[in-house]
Structures are given as structure tokens and as C-alpha cells.
Design a protein around this motif. Sequence first.
Motif, PDB file in Angstrom:
ATOM      1  N   ASP A   1       0.654  -0.980   0.146  1.00  0.00           N
ATOM      2  CA  ASP A   1       0.431   0.177   0.107  1.00  0.00           C
ATOM      3  C   ASP A   1       0.734   0.908   0.195  1.00  0.00           C
ATOM      4  OD1 ASP A   1      -2.147   1.857  -0.027  1.00  0.00           O
ATOM      5  OD2 ASP A   1      -2.662   1.164   2.311  1.00  0.00           O
ATOM      6  N   GLY A   2       1.289   1.800  -1.332  1.00  0.00           N
ATOM      7  CA  GLY A   2       2.025   2.797  -1.552  1.00  0.00           C
ATOM      8  C   GLY A   2       3.149   1.756  -1.863  1.00  0.00           C
ATOM      9  N   PRO A   3       4.276   2.617  -2.321  1.00  0.00           N
ATOM     10  CA  PRO A   3       6.050   2.533  -2.615  1.00  0.00           C
ATOM     11  C   PRO A   3       6.114   2.017  -1.346  1.00  0.00           C
ATOM     12  CG  PRO A   3       5.888   4.475  -3.473  1.00  0.00           C
ATOM     13  CD  PRO A   3       4.566   4.071  -2.960  1.00  0.00           C
ATOM     14  N   ALA A   4       7.352   0.653  -1.041  1.00  0.00           N
ATOM     15  CA  ALA A   4       8.002   0.063  -0.763  1.00  0.00           C
ATOM     16  C   ALA A   4       8.875   0.920  -0.226  1.00  0.00           C
ATOM     17  CB  ALA A   4       7.533  -1.660  -0.482  1.00  0.00           C
TER      18      ALA A   4
ATOM     19  N   ALA B   1       3.189  -2.079   9.415  1.00  0.00           N
ATOM     20  CA  ALA B   1       4.450  -1.700   7.467  1.00  0.00           C
ATOM     21  C   ALA B   1       4.765  -2.438   7.745  1.00  0.00           C
ATOM     22  CB  ALA B   1       4.799   0.134   8.477  1.00  0.00           C
TER      23      ALA B   1
ATOM     24  N   VAL C   1       9.338  -2.794   4.035  1.00  0.00           N
ATOM     25  CA  VAL C   1       7.865  -1.487   5.172  1.00  0.00           C
ATOM     26  C   VAL C   1       6.840  -0.830   4.067  1.00  0.00           C
ATOM     27  CG1 VAL C   1       9.121  -1.915   7.279  1.00  0.00           C
ATOM     28  CG2 VAL C   1       9.496   0.270   5.520  1.00  0.00           C
ATOM     29  N   GLN C   2       5.445  -0.692   4.114  1.00  0.00           N
ATOM     30  CA  GLN C   2       4.915   0.182   3.364  1.00  0.00           C
ATOM     31  C   GLN C   2       4.345   1.229   3.784  1.00  0.00           C
ATOM     32  OE1 GLN C   2       1.661  -2.322   2.663  1.00  0.00           O
ATOM     33  NE2 GLN C   2       0.387  -1.719   4.333  1.00  0.00           N
ATOM     34  N   PRO C   3       4.462   2.387   3.403  1.00  0.00           N
ATOM     35  CA  PRO C   3       3.970   3.959   3.947  1.00  0.00           C
ATOM     36  C   PRO C   3       2.391   4.488   4.804  1.00  0.00           C
ATOM     37  CG  PRO C   3       4.187   4.654   1.971  1.00  0.00           C
ATOM     38  CD  PRO C   3       4.589   3.097   1.590  1.00  0.00           C
ATOM     39  N   SER C   4       2.422   2.857   4.957  1.00  0.00           N
ATOM     40  CA  SER C   4       0.797   2.572   5.548  1.00  0.00           C
ATOM     41  C   SER C   4       1.010   1.753   6.701  1.00  0.00           C
ATOM     42  CB  SER C   4       0.159   2.601   4.295  1.00  0.00           C
ATOM     43  OG  SER C   4      -1.359   2.097   4.984  1.00  0.00           O
ATOM     44  N   GLU C   5      -0.412   2.051   7.522  1.00  0.00           N
ATOM     45  CA  GLU C   5      -0.103   0.721   8.561  1.00  0.00           C
ATOM     46  C   GLU C   5      -1.455  -0.351   8.318  1.00  0.00           C
ATOM     47  OE1 GLU C   5       1.135   2.359  12.867  1.00  0.00           O
ATOM     48  OE2 GLU C   5       2.475   2.827  11.477  1.00  0.00           O
TER      49      GLU C   5
END
Lengths: 265, 210
Positions: free
Chosen positions: B136-139, B156, B198-202
Motif C-alpha cells: 500500500d504505497g511504494p515500499a 507496516a 516496509v510500506q508507508p501505511s499501517e
Amino acid sequence: MTTYPGAGPVIHDPATLPSDDNVNAYTFCVELKGSEWFLQKGKMIAYYGSMTFEGIGHGRLDRLVRTSFHSPLHASDWVVASGSGKMLLADRAFDVNSYDLDDGNLTIRSGNLLAFQPSLALKQSIVPGFLTLIGTGKFVAASNGPVVFMEPPIRVDPQALVGWADCPSPCHHYDHGYMTGLMGGLRAMTGIGGASGEEHQFEFVGAGTVLLQSSETLMEEQATGAVPGEPGVPGSGATTGHSGPQGGTPRLPGQLGDLQRRFGL
Amino acid sequence: MFRLQGSKVLAVDMTGDAVKAKNGSMVAYDGQMAFKKLSGGGEGIRGMVTRRLTGEQMTMMEVKGHGTCWFADRASEINLVNLQGDKLYVESSNLLATDAGLRTGTSFTGVRGASQGNGLFTTTVEGHGQAALLSDGPAVVLRVSAQFPLVVDPGAYIAHQGNVRQSFQSGVTFRTFMGEGGGEAFQIRFEGDGLVYVQPSERNTIAGDV
């Protein structure tokens, strides 16, 4: 050290991560060198180094909170990160950006603010749902789509507004032709005859900057804490001395007027 | 051969070889393609039983043919990973496609999985080849080395590879129960030598509320 050729475009380690800058449009890196940052709960995604995250509102951080945190009822949504290392912040894959204030002031929708340096003071805005930052320092804010900066005088869509700096006059503006008279009322109530959905705007005049996001997706509201229940305080729910013509009924946010007034009665 | 077209569409050029992909993730193809549902992710009876028992469900299909096939899933960002004999640990929901030559399996993650709300098990991908991960969003790819251990929020985390030890650290104190917690009560600590994605979202985790 093992290498992983082609394992993604960029591999970051503490040396290559930027200091207080964006890693990409959606991730921001904060460097702590024994310093402290305020951040909204749950926005840290990863960190190198040794850091502690403490809920504010107790002992050790009392001095810090006294000087730079002025929303006591809002305190449980914020934490203080302290220690040294590099920390990545992100919020639901929204765009994040940092802004520098130089002895300035900026008011921002509460859900959009992610983190700020303690050299800034955070206060509740008189406008409900907004927070004001005053002082010198850096803060990080999220938006749905990149932020654009506009100069007043300007009228903006309520959903696209992220915040404003230095403008003392945020006010509501209604498209008059649409909203008054019998036909206008009917249109607004039923949508028959073409409600454009753009009859209501926020208007800014004077010197300053208005921040807009390039979509109308709202960030989830963060509670800003209740305001004192005093007469004259917007949002406090206290009676203002005289009860108006529609006193008693609770007003919905964004509600314009009651039927009688809409139909000009 | 995996390549990205934009950041949300994976294009795979095939000359008679095969790839494994998440069921239903094909958005277009040209040339000749055959799609076959892989029962149990092509891991055999034992794999199927393991997945059923562990709850680490993964429905994969095998795509084989000549031409180009495009894959995408709910406009999620796609990240390519090259594997050279090492092992990739990824949540099954974040795995979009792998080379058919890569072995997939299940492994126990311990208490990290529980804090993430993803179950106690994770998917492993092993061998030589490419894999595509969803985020969800670029890692952001972070290197873990001996002198720089990394701490990640469970919500994340999407994947890691290499020789990495993970441990679970908890910041739960009596203050957490008084509603004055740090908001980052559960963290995963990575030590060793490897990469963490990690993704910029939790995701919503039980850790998100304390």
C-alpha cells in the motif's frame, strides 16, 4: 556484506537515508540526535538507532509539553519520540511533506498533521477541527495528493482545504443565487434543477498562503479536544446569551439554515 | 522476465515458461496463455495440508505460454525482488507473482504474526528468480546489518529477505493500560544481515490501538 542486485530500485541504510527529508513522496525520514519530536500515535513505520516513544501527559515530559503542547485534552493522540537514530514516518500511503515555519503561524486540519518539532507550539484553532502551529521549526503533514499553495484572495472547496498560513480571515461563502429564494431552496434540498455541489466555499482574503490538496478525500479527523464551555467560544455548545430563532435543536456541521429561512419565510 | 509498467502493473514476458500469480490478478495478455488454478499453491498435498492447518491461505494460479501477461491487484504498488538462492519471507496477501522455479512454503513466525493480525505463519519464497510484492504505497527497502539493527512497526512490515533474526519487542507498560501508551507498543526488531520491506501505511493491528 551480502549484496542483492536488483532487489528494488533503492536500498536504504542509516547512511543513505535523508536527514529530516522525504525518502519518497509517501515516507518521511526524521533524524533524532538526542532531540525530540512530537508525532501522532501510530505513524512511525520503522527506525534505526535507539528511541523511546512516550505518551505525553506524565512526569518526565512535563516541561516539554508545557512549552510546546497546548491542547491538554488532545494529548492522548500524541507521543514524544526521543533518542538518537533515524525514524520513518508515513500515513496510510498519503503524500507527506515537511514545511518550515520561520517565526510564523500556520493552521492545519487536525487529521493532516503528522509530526512537529518541539520548537513549534501547537494550539487548538478557534476554527473547530483545526490546529495552529506557532513559532520556528519543521513539521510534517499528510495530504491526499500533492499540496498546492495558493495566494488569497481565493475561494476553496471545503474538502480540498488542508490549511492556511498568515491569513486572518477564513470564512464561509455561499453562492447566493443558488441558496436563496424558493427555487434555490428546492434545488439545494432535492438536487432537482441541478445542484452543482459547489455552492459552498471557504473564502480567504488578505496576505498569506492557502494550502490545498489535489483531491477531495478527507483525512480521518483527529479529535482536537473539547474547548472550554464558555459563551463566545465556537464549538463549545454554550449558549450565547440570547437563544436564536432556532434555539434548542442541535445544528449539524455545514448545515446552512432552517427550512423557513431557506424558503424566505 | 518481470518488468514494471508504471508502478502498479506487472508485465511478464514469457517464451513457453510459466509464472505463479495470485488467483485472478491477470488484467491483460497478448499471445497464447493458459491459466491453471494451482491447488494449494503448487506445494503438493503436504503444502495444502500445511496451509489449511496454519490458516496462511494463498490461492495461486499458474500462467504458461508465449507472449506478455499483465498482472495487477487493486491498484496496489508492486515491488520486484530478485532472489539468488536466499529466502524471502512475505505475507501471503502481499505476494503477487513469482517465477515458477521458485519454491513457496509456509513458516512459523512466532509472536510477530500475532501482533500483526496476520496469523502465526508466513509464506516463504526460495530459489533463484524474481518475485513481485504488493504494498500500500511504494515500499521502502531498508538494509539490516550487524551495526544497524532495525525496528519496524508490525502494521507496516510486508516482507524481509536474507539472514535476519527477528524478535518481538513490547513497550507495554502500566501506562498503556491508563491510555497513555506510546502508540508504538509492539515492534519487531530485525538483526543480522538482510533487507526489510516496509510500506508507508499501517494495516489495522491490535498494536495500532495501544
